[in-house]
Design a protein around this motif. Structure first.
Motif, mmCIF file in Angstrom:
data_model
loop_
_atom_site.group_PDB
_atom_site.id
_atom_site.type_symbol
_atom_site.label_atom_id
_atom_site.label_comp_id
_atom_site.label_asym_id
_atom_site.label_seq_id
_atom_site.Cartn_x
_atom_site.Cartn_y
_atom_site.Cartn_z
ATOM 1 N N UNK A 137 0.827 -1.205 0.000
ATOM 2 C CA UNK A 137 0.000 0.000 0.000
ATOM 3 C C UNK A 137 0.863 1.258 0.000
ATOM 4 N N UNK A 138 1.938 1.232 0.761
ATOM 5 C CA UNK A 138 2.820 2.398 0.831
ATOM 6 C C UNK A 138 3.499 2.646 -0.512
ATOM 7 N N UNK A 139 3.813 1.550 -1.225
ATOM 8 C CA UNK A 139 4.525 1.686 -2.486
ATOM 9 C C UNK A 139 3.623 2.182 -3.615
ATOM 10 N N UNK A 140 2.324 2.078 -3.462
ATOM 11 C CA UNK A 140 1.409 2.567 -4.489
ATOM 12 C C UNK A 140 1.453 4.085 -4.517
ATOM 13 N N UNK A 141 1.688 4.647 -5.670
ATOM 14 C CA UNK A 141 1.771 6.094 -5.823
ATOM 15 C C UNK A 141 0.583 6.600 -6.635
ATOM 16 N N UNK A 142 0.041 7.756 -6.266
ATOM 17 C CA UNK A 142 -1.056 8.319 -7.059
ATOM 18 C C UNK A 142 -0.569 8.693 -8.446
ATOM 19 N N UNK A 143 -1.352 8.382 -9.442
ATOM 20 C CA UNK A 143 -0.984 8.686 -10.815
ATOM 21 C C UNK A 143 -1.315 10.139 -11.110
ATOM 22 N N UNK A 144 -0.341 11.012 -10.909
ATOM 23 C CA UNK A 144 -0.580 12.440 -11.087
ATOM 24 C C UNK A 144 -0.811 12.814 -12.550
ATOM 25 N N UNK A 145 -0.418 11.897 -13.465
ATOM 26 C CA UNK A 145 -0.598 12.172 -14.887
ATOM 27 C C UNK A 145 -1.791 11.391 -15.454
ATOM 28 N N UNK A 146 -2.733 11.058 -14.599
ATOM 29 C CA UNK A 146 -3.836 10.177 -14.977
ATOM 30 C C UNK A 146 -4.518 10.603 -16.270
ATOM 31 N N UNK A 147 -4.865 11.869 -16.368
ATOM 32 C CA UNK A 147 -5.540 12.339 -17.579
ATOM 33 C C UNK A 147 -4.960 13.659 -18.074
ATOM 34 N N UNK A 148 -3.906 14.146 -17.460
ATOM 35 C CA UNK A 148 -3.431 15.490 -17.775
ATOM 36 C C UNK A 148 -2.971 15.629 -19.228
ATOM 37 N N UNK A 149 -2.554 14.533 -19.861
ATOM 38 C CA UNK A 149 -2.080 14.613 -21.234
ATOM 39 C C UNK A 149 -3.204 14.998 -22.206
ATOM 40 N N UNK A 150 -4.434 14.849 -21.765
ATOM 41 C CA UNK A 150 -5.572 15.212 -22.614
ATOM 42 C C UNK A 150 -5.805 16.715 -22.628
ATOM 43 N N UNK A 151 -5.238 17.429 -21.677
ATOM 44 C CA UNK A 151 -5.577 18.831 -21.505
ATOM 45 C C UNK A 151 -4.392 19.737 -21.814
ATOM 46 N N UNK A 152 -4.696 20.843 -22.436
ATOM 47 C CA UNK A 152 -3.656 21.806 -22.771
ATOM 48 C C UNK A 152 -3.247 22.603 -21.529
ATOM 49 N N UNK A 153 -2.003 23.015 -21.521
ATOM 50 C CA UNK A 153 -1.500 23.864 -20.448
ATOM 51 C C UNK A 153 -2.257 25.191 -20.445
ATOM 52 N N UNK A 154 -2.505 25.721 -19.261
ATOM 53 C CA UNK A 154 -3.242 26.983 -19.137
ATOM 54 C C UNK A 154 -2.379 28.126 -19.666
ATOM 55 N N UNK A 155 -2.939 28.914 -20.561
ATOM 56 C CA UNK A 155 -2.196 30.058 -21.101
ATOM 57 C C UNK A 155 -2.377 31.270 -20.185
ATOM 58 N N UNK A 156 -1.413 32.182 -20.201
ATOM 59 C CA UNK A 156 -1.506 33.405 -19.411
ATOM 60 C C UNK A 156 -1.422 33.187 -17.920
ATOM 61 N N UNK A 157 -0.647 32.178 -17.518
ATOM 62 C CA UNK A 157 -0.557 31.864 -16.084
ATOM 63 C C UNK A 157 0.031 33.009 -15.269
ATOM 64 N N UNK A 158 0.831 33.841 -15.934
ATOM 65 C CA UNK A 158 1.453 34.954 -15.210
ATOM 66 C C UNK A 158 0.489 36.102 -14.948
ATOM 67 N N UNK A 159 -0.744 36.010 -15.492
ATOM 68 C CA UNK A 159 -1.754 37.052 -15.254
ATOM 69 C C UNK A 159 -2.954 36.521 -14.466
ATOM 70 N N UNK A 160 -2.863 35.254 -14.030
ATOM 71 C CA UNK A 160 -3.924 34.655 -13.205
ATOM 72 C C UNK A 160 -3.450 34.669 -11.753
ATOM 73 N N UNK A 161 -4.186 35.365 -10.897
ATOM 74 C CA UNK A 161 -3.755 35.548 -9.508
ATOM 75 C C UNK A 161 -4.682 34.806 -8.543
ATOM 76 N N UNK A 162 -4.085 34.228 -7.511
ATOM 77 C CA UNK A 162 -4.843 33.537 -6.471
ATOM 78 C C UNK A 162 -4.416 34.053 -5.109
ATOM 79 N N UNK A 163 -5.337 33.954 -4.130
ATOM 80 C CA UNK A 163 -5.040 34.464 -2.790
ATOM 81 C C UNK A 163 -5.734 33.612 -1.731
ATOM 82 N N UNK A 164 -5.764 34.121 -0.508
ATOM 83 C CA UNK A 164 -6.346 33.379 0.616
ATOM 84 C C UNK A 164 -7.816 33.033 0.369
ATOM 85 N N UNK A 165 -8.544 33.937 -0.239
ATOM 86 C CA UNK A 165 -9.965 33.690 -0.493
ATOM 87 C C UNK A 165 -10.161 32.523 -1.452
#
Length: 252
Positions: free
Chosen positions: A27-55
Motif C-alpha cells: 500500500x505504501x509503495x502505491x503512488x497516485x498517478x498524477x498524470x492520470x488524464x493530464x495529457x488530454x488537456x492543454x497547459x493553461x495560457x496566461x498563467x502569469x496574469x492569473x492571480x490567487x489568494x487566501x480567499x
C-alpha cells in the motif's frame, strides 16, 4: 498436545503478521498517478496574469469538502481515480505550501488553525481590537474586568480557536445552503413546495454578515492579503497546470 497447539498458534500468528506487513508495504509503495488524464488537456495560457489568494484557498476547500466529505479520502492515493478531486486537492496543497512554506500542513491541520504560530501575538492586533469592540456594555465593571483580562492574557491560541470555529461554520453553512440539492430535479409539486420553503430560509440569511466572517477568516490566513500568480504555483509548488472546469466536464 497443549504444547503442539501453542506452537501451531504461534506459527499462524507469525504468518498473519508477515502477511499484514507485506500488505502495508504494498500500500505504501502505491503512488497516485498524477498524470492520470493530464495529457488530454492543454497547459493553461496566461498563467502569469492569473492571480490567487487566501480567499481562493477558502473557496477551494469549501468545494473540496462538499465533494469529498469523508476525510479518510483526503490524500492523493485515495483520490487517484477521481481526477477532478485529485487536481482540486493538489491545488489546495499548492496554495498551502506557498502561504506557509515551512509548515507542511494538511488540509485538516489548516482548518484547525495549526498554521497560527504562538509567537508574535501582535500580528492580529486589529482582530484583537474588533473582539474588544464587539463586547457588550463597556461601561459596566464586569465588562472592564473582562477587557482587562483579555488584554493581559491574549494570545494567538485565542485567534486559533476563533479561526477553527468560524471555518467550521462556513463549511456547515455551505451544507445548509445546498440542502435542497437534487430536490428540485423532480417535477412533483410537493418537491417544489418543500424546495421553496427551504429557499425562503436560506435566502433570508444576512450575506453581509457572512462576508464579514469570510473577511476575518481571510485576514487570519494572510494578514497582508498577498496574491500569487498561477505561474509561480505551477512551477514551484505543484499546482496542476490545467483547466479544472474542463476536467470536471469530462468526468461528470
Amino acid at each position: 498436545m497443549k504444547y503442539i497447539f501453542l506452537l501451531l498458534t504461534l506459527f499462524f500468528l507469525s504468518c498473519q503478521s508477515k502477511t499484514d506487513a507485506k500488505r502495508k508495504t504494498v500500500e505504501i509503495e502505491i503512488k497516485p498517478d498524477k498524470e492520470l488524464v493530464s495529457k488530454k488537456y492543454e497547459s493553461v495560457s496566461g498563467k502569469d496574469t492569473i492571480y490567487l489568494n487566501a480567499n481562493d484557498l477558502v473557496n477551494k476547500i469549501i468545494e473540496f469538502q462538499a465533494l469529498t466529505p469523508d476525510r479518510k479520502q483526503w490524500s492523493e492515493l485515495k483520490l487517484k481515480n477521481n481526477p477532478p478531486r485529485l487536481y482540486l486537492f493538489q491545488q489546495i496543497k499548492a496554495l498551502l505550501k506557498i502561504l506557509y512554506k515551512n509548515q507542511n500542513l494538511t488540509i485538516e491541520q489548516f482548518m484547525n488553525g495549526d498554521f497560527i504560530q504562538e509567537s508574535g501575538s501582535d500580528k492580529f492586533e486589529q482582530l484583537n481590537k474588533n473582539i474588544i469592540e464587539s463586547y457588550g456594555d463597556k461601561g459596566s465593571e464586569h465588562s472592564k474586568r473582562a477587557i482587562e483580562d483579555f488584554n493581559r492574557f491574549k494570545s494567538n491560541s485565542d485567534i486559533k480557536k476563533i479561526f477553527a470555529f468560524h471555518f467550521k461554520f462556513i463549511l456547515e453553512l455551505e451544507n445548509l445552503t445546498n440542502f435542497n440539492t437534487g430536490l428540485i430535479g423532480s417535477g412533483r409539486l410537493t418537491n417544489h413546495y418543500a424546495y421553496s420553503k427551504i429557499r425562503e430560509v436560506t435566502n433570508s440569511i444576512d450575506q453581509e454578515k457572512i462576508q464579514n466572517i469570510r473577511n476575518e477568516i481571510n485576514y487570519i490566513i494572510d494578514k497582508d492579503q498577498q496574491t500569487f500568480t498561477m505561474l509561480e504555483l505551477v512551477e514551484n509548488y505543484g499546482y496542476p497546470d490545467l483547466n479544472l472546469d474542463e476536467v470536471n466536464l469530462d468526468w461528470y
